[in-house]
Design an enzyme around this catalytic site. Structure first.
Site, PDB file in Angstrom:
ATOM      1  N   ARG A   1       0.834  -1.220   0.000  1.00 19.36           N
ATOM      2  CA  ARG A   1       0.000   0.000   0.000  1.00 19.36           C
ATOM      3  C   ARG A   1       0.866   1.266   0.000  1.00 19.36           C
ATOM      4  O   ARG A   1       0.617   2.200   0.731  1.00 19.36           O
ATOM      5  CB  ARG A   1      -0.951   0.021   1.197  1.00 19.36           C
ATOM      6  CG  ARG A   1      -2.232   0.783   0.881  1.00 19.36           C
ATOM      7  CD  ARG A   1      -3.023   1.155   2.121  1.00 19.36           C
ATOM      8  NE  ARG A   1      -4.308   1.728   1.746  1.00 19.36           N
ATOM      9  CZ  ARG A   1      -5.070   2.449   2.549  1.00 19.36           C
ATOM     10  NH1 ARG A   1      -4.705   2.663   3.789  1.00 19.36           N
ATOM     11  NH2 ARG A   1      -6.207   2.944   2.133  1.00 19.36           N
TER      12      ARG A   1
ATOM     13  N   ASP B   1      -4.983   1.699  12.925  1.00 22.46           N
ATOM     14  CA  ASP B   1      -4.884   0.861  11.728  1.00 22.46           C
ATOM     15  C   ASP B   1      -3.449   0.386  11.498  1.00 22.46           C
ATOM     16  O   ASP B   1      -2.490   0.920  12.084  1.00 22.46           O
ATOM     17  CB  ASP B   1      -5.377   1.674  10.527  1.00 22.46           C
ATOM     18  CG  ASP B   1      -6.044   0.817   9.478  1.00 22.46           C
ATOM     19  OD1 ASP B   1      -5.758  -0.395   9.431  1.00 22.46           O
ATOM     20  OD2 ASP B   1      -6.841   1.362   8.689  1.00 22.46           O
TER      21      ASP B   1
ATOM     22  N   ASP C   1     -12.549  -5.392   6.215  1.00 18.21           N
ATOM     23  CA  ASP C   1     -12.940  -4.259   5.376  1.00 18.21           C
ATOM     24  C   ASP C   1     -14.153  -4.622   4.530  1.00 18.21           C
ATOM     25  O   ASP C   1     -14.739  -3.763   3.887  1.00 18.21           O
ATOM     26  CB  ASP C   1     -11.790  -3.876   4.430  1.00 18.21           C
ATOM     27  CG  ASP C   1     -10.840  -2.882   5.085  1.00 18.21           C
ATOM     28  OD1 ASP C   1     -11.103  -2.477   6.234  1.00 18.21           O
ATOM     29  OD2 ASP C   1      -9.838  -2.504   4.450  1.00 18.21           O
TER      30      ASP C   1
HETATM   31  C1  GLA Z   1      -7.742   0.348   5.986  1.00 17.23           C
HETATM   32  C2  GLA Z   1      -8.895   0.135   6.919  1.00 17.23           C
HETATM   33  C3  GLA Z   1     -10.111   0.876   6.416  1.00 17.23           C
HETATM   34  C4  GLA Z   1      -9.790   2.337   6.316  1.00 17.23           C
HETATM   35  C5  GLA Z   1      -8.564   2.550   5.442  1.00 17.23           C
HETATM   36  C6  GLA Z   1      -8.092   3.976   5.480  1.00 17.23           C
HETATM   37  O1  GLA Z   1      -7.972  -0.223   4.752  1.00 17.23           O
HETATM   38  O2  GLA Z   1      -9.147  -1.229   7.082  1.00 17.23           O
HETATM   39  O3  GLA Z   1     -11.212   0.658   7.271  1.00 17.23           O
HETATM   40  O4  GLA Z   1      -9.583   2.869   7.588  1.00 17.23           O
HETATM   41  O5  GLA Z   1      -7.481   1.738   5.846  1.00 17.23           O
HETATM   42  O6  GLA Z   1      -6.978   4.175   4.700  1.00 17.23           O
END
Ligand code: GLA
Length: 780
Positions: A444, A479, A549
């Site tokens: 990422r 996160d 997610d």
């Molecule tokens: C991750 C989290 C999501 C969100 C994104 C933000 O993917 O799991 O819920 O917070 O990051 O960048």
């Protein structure tokens, strides 16, 4: 209770017994783990100990002094490599002379009426029940090394927690290349090893492997406990069902690389080990230094998978989760991510928060995008100061305005990460996990901060303290969005690079411990691209974790079922989102999205400010209903029913006076009108009202079938059809019965489902992805 009967150790909980003894060689022989049995004196185990008369052919005699013993086929509490046991070892040490062989023998036992915590890692604790600890010290006399085996007995929870500690009592350094937390040997084979695997957006799919020969490994080298292979695993017999048969559950209080192996040896004995993944693990321990393994949790039940899950749920809720939020009702939140992604500013967020307030949410969460130049996922991680273009008044201004609406305010952070395009990277490239002079593999677009370096952890403590004290913050989503690669700490010498992954965890836990202690009122939620770090280590600091997610209700039914084997619903957050779903593009009924999310910690993640009025009204009713039942849903006892085309869940209040049930159907099976819902866990002797909430249907959902009853012909999707759809609603089925718990638990027969042959108010409209909630309330 822990008892020592001569050379036999008996560890009893309310319903289980664990037992082992010291052999004449000094090794520890495992004797039993299962439902409670009566062992009153040492001689009571003579019947269940193996009779070692002579070593099997082609096996190595352990020692000429003990010609009857061959370690290859003995059930051991702990196994080292090199003296004849060729199964998965518990410990591996490379000695100064280059040898890999160790032999740890019984030295002494100590017993305590409480349980000590680990020094460097999170530990289970007990505040309401009884816990006692047994520490067995073993010694390798050839190399002068010490190994401790710790057993903490949580009597009221039917749980035993194990860990180990290696102490270099020799003169000079040694390399520790493997130290497991738990080893358990069974006399027979043919166990089913159940693991929970997946990836991003499809976490926790259950996989059953019959281990009748060879070895099956569940492990993570992702740097996190991972969505690829959760550290929670089970062993059961092929005939075990949700409610019957023996089931063992194992988990690890650890969030990094882990390893669980189930192996059957040439004599049909099964061994399971759990611990830190030995892959690329090498700790160099100088004279006097020690290393402690994470704690391993184990439980056993004769009441099937559900029985084992109940033990685990109770244990996690009481002995892992801690702090002010441990038993508190969790708020219904609205998260900005799927509504705004990176495109946030104060006005947009406030509009969303206002819509949330009107619908009944209690907490508004500003997700990613609020700091540095964070306009996309390529930059600014590491720069934990507000983006003034988006939030001119800072975090405080938006927080105060959200508070003024009557909502709590929450914020998103990702403290462990850094983008190369960030001020922090430009200032401190030496703080990043990278191999000097070598290209780096990114995930990422980001890299990992080197938490094996205590100075980096200190810096991040400061940054997070600044953010969390910059406004009236009530909630933090923490996160972590990539897996590890290029493991390397510029802070450590070449010889110590095998320590990086574990030292990272020690640093992370220090950061988490410091900030959670500093802000005890804040509700912390763990997240790692969803469930890439859903484990007991995280839950020791953060009481809840974003499970995936993927908010698609049909995936969620499967994923949440997977989680439910090892984790209580009070640790798992679940959001209702918009359709088509952002991860699968699937359309599911709003009711089903809620019904599934309601069994976890329910929140919303959609643009409430732009949804249809009808939908917002439905959401309002959902939130009101959830608040009314959240005590049961968040803290009740959870039971799984079927998990195939139909999912059945029941959640029962602790006093069994109330329960909520779910039936969810993936795909319609034609002409299967009779369906039943079988609640579980009710009090057989209590009388309940069982009911659903009627849901009216739009005429258009029947398409041109409307002509079967309409006096004039109505063209599908015509103006007339759309007009009628607005005013005429079809009745939904109503179920309303009273009966004793035992009657209901024999299976409530539901109203017949639509099957093409007629429709009235007694027909259950049950399309693909439809679901129902059923409520049960004791009649006094
Ligand atoms: C991750 C989290 C999501 C969100 C994104 C933000 O993917 O799991 O819920 O917070 O990051 O960048």
């Amino acid at each position: 209770m822990i008892r020592q009967l001569d050379k036999v150790f008996v560890l009893d909980t309310k319903n289980t017994t664990y037992c082992f003894q010291v052999l004449e060689t000094g090794h520890l022989e495992h004797l039993y783990y299962g439902k409670k049995i009566r062992i009153e004196e040492a001689s009571d185990v003579r019947a269940i100990e193996e009779k070692h008369a002579f070593p099997p052919g082609n096996g190595n005699v352990y020692d000429s002094q003990f010609p009857k013993f061959a370690l290859e086929d003995i059930r051991l509490e702990m196994s080292a490599y090199g003296k004849g046991d060729i199964r998965e070892p518990f410990i591996e040490v490379i000695h100064r002379d280059g040898s890999y062989t160790s032999d740890f023998l019984y030295e002494k036992a100590e017993m305590y009426d409480d349980k000590k915590s680990l020094d460097t890692l999170p530990s289970a604790y007990e505040e309401a029940g009884k816990v006692s600890e047994l520490i067995i010290s073993l010694k390798d006399k050839q190399y002068d090394l010490t190994l401790e085996l710790h057993y903490s007995v949580f009597e009221d929870r039917d749980v035993i927690v194990r860990s180990s500690k290696f102490i270099n009592t020799s003169k000079g350094a040694v390399k520790l290349t493997r130290l497991m937390s738990m080893q358990l040997d069974f006399a027979t084979s043919g166990y089913v090893f159940t693991t929970f695997n997946g990836n991003w957006a499809r976490e926790m799919y259950r996989h059953d492997t019959l281990v009748s020969v060879g070895k099956h490994v569940n492990s993570s080298y992702a740097g996190t406990s991972s969505n690829r292979a959760n550290p929670f695993v089970m062993l059961s017999r092929p005939e075990t069902t949700e409610d019957q048969g023996i089931c063992y559950g194992f988990n690890l209080i650890y969030s990094g690389n882990h390893y669980e192996a189930a192996e059957v040896n040439a004599y049909g004995k099964t061994r399971i080990v759990t611990g830190i993944n030995p892959q690329s693990f090498c700790f160099v321990l100088a004279e006097g230094e020690s290393f402690e393994s994470p704690e391993a949790v184990m439980t056993v039940s004769n009441e099937g998978f559900n029985g084992m899950s109940r033990n685990m749920h109770d244990f996690v809720r009481n002995c892992i989760v801690r702090g002010a939020w441990k038993k508190k009702a969790r708020p219904v939140l609205l998260n900005s991510w799927e509504a705004c992604y990176f495109n946030i500013n104060e006005a947009r967020l406030l509009k969303l928060a206002k819509a949330g307030k009107e619908a009944g949410v209690e907490l508004f969460v500003m997700d990613d995008g609020w700091f540095g130049t964070r306009n996309d996922d390529k930059q600014a991680l590491g720069d934990w100061y507000v983006n003034k273009k988006k939030l001119p008044g800072g975090v405080k201004s938006i927080c105060d305005k959200v508070n003024a609406l009557g909502l709590d305010f929450g914020i998103w952070v990702e403290p462990e990460m850094i983008n190369v395009n960030s001020d922090l990277y430009r200032a401190h490239p030496e703080w990043v996990m990278e191999i000097p002079g070598k290209p780096h593999s990114e995930g990422r677009n980001q890299r990992i901060l080197d938490f094996a370096n205590p100075a980096v952890v200190d810096y991040m403590i400061e940054q997070m303290v600044n953010v969390f004290s910059s406004a009236n913050i009530s909630y933090v989503k923490w996160d972590m969005n990539r897996i590890f690669s290029d493991y390397y700490s510029k802070h450590l010498k070449a010889l110590h690079q095998g320590e990086v992954a574990h030292r990272y965890m020690i640093g992370l836990y220090r950061l988490m411990r410091t900030v959670t202690e500093r802000f005890p009122h804040i509700l912390f939620e763990g997240c790692a691209s969803g469930g890439n770090r859903f484990d007991l280590g995280i839950l020791c600091y953060f009481p809840q974790i974003w499970a995936s997610d993927d908010t698609d209700a049909i995936y969620r039914a499967k994923g949440q079922t997977g989680y439910s084997y090892g984790y209580p619903m009070s640790t798992l957050t679940a959001h209702v989102s918009n359709c088509p779903n952002h991860q699968t593009l699937r359309e599911t009924p709003l009711a089903t999205r809620f019904n599934v999310a309601a069994f976890g910690l329910c929140g919303y993640e959609c643009n409430l400010a732009e949804m249809k009025k009808e939908e917002v009204e439905e959401i309002k009713a959902q939130i009101a209903l959830y608040k009314e039942w959240r005590d049961v849903l968040q803290y009740g006892t959870f039971y799984r029913g079927r998990s195939d085309n139909i999912y059945e869940w029941t959640c029962v209040s602790q006093d069994k006076s109330k329960a909520v049930g779910l039936v969810l159907q993936k795909l319609v099976e034609p002409n299967t009108t009779y369906e039943q819902f079988t609640p579980k866990g009710l009090d057989e002797n209590k009388k309940y009202r069982f009911y659903n909430i009627e849901k009216k249907r739009n005429v258009k959902t029947f398409g041109d079938l409307v002509n079967a009853i309409a006096p004039i012909h109505i063209k599908n999707d015509s103006i007339l059809h759309n007009g009628i759809d607005k005013v005429v609603k079809m009745p939904g089925e109503v179920e309303d019965y009273t009966a004793y718990g035992d009657v209901l638990m024999s299976g409530v027969k539901l109203k017949s489902a639509f099957c093409g042959t007629g429709y009235d108010e007694n027909t259950r409209f049950f399309k693909d992805f439809e679901s129902r909630l059923y409520f049960m309330e004791e009649i006094l």
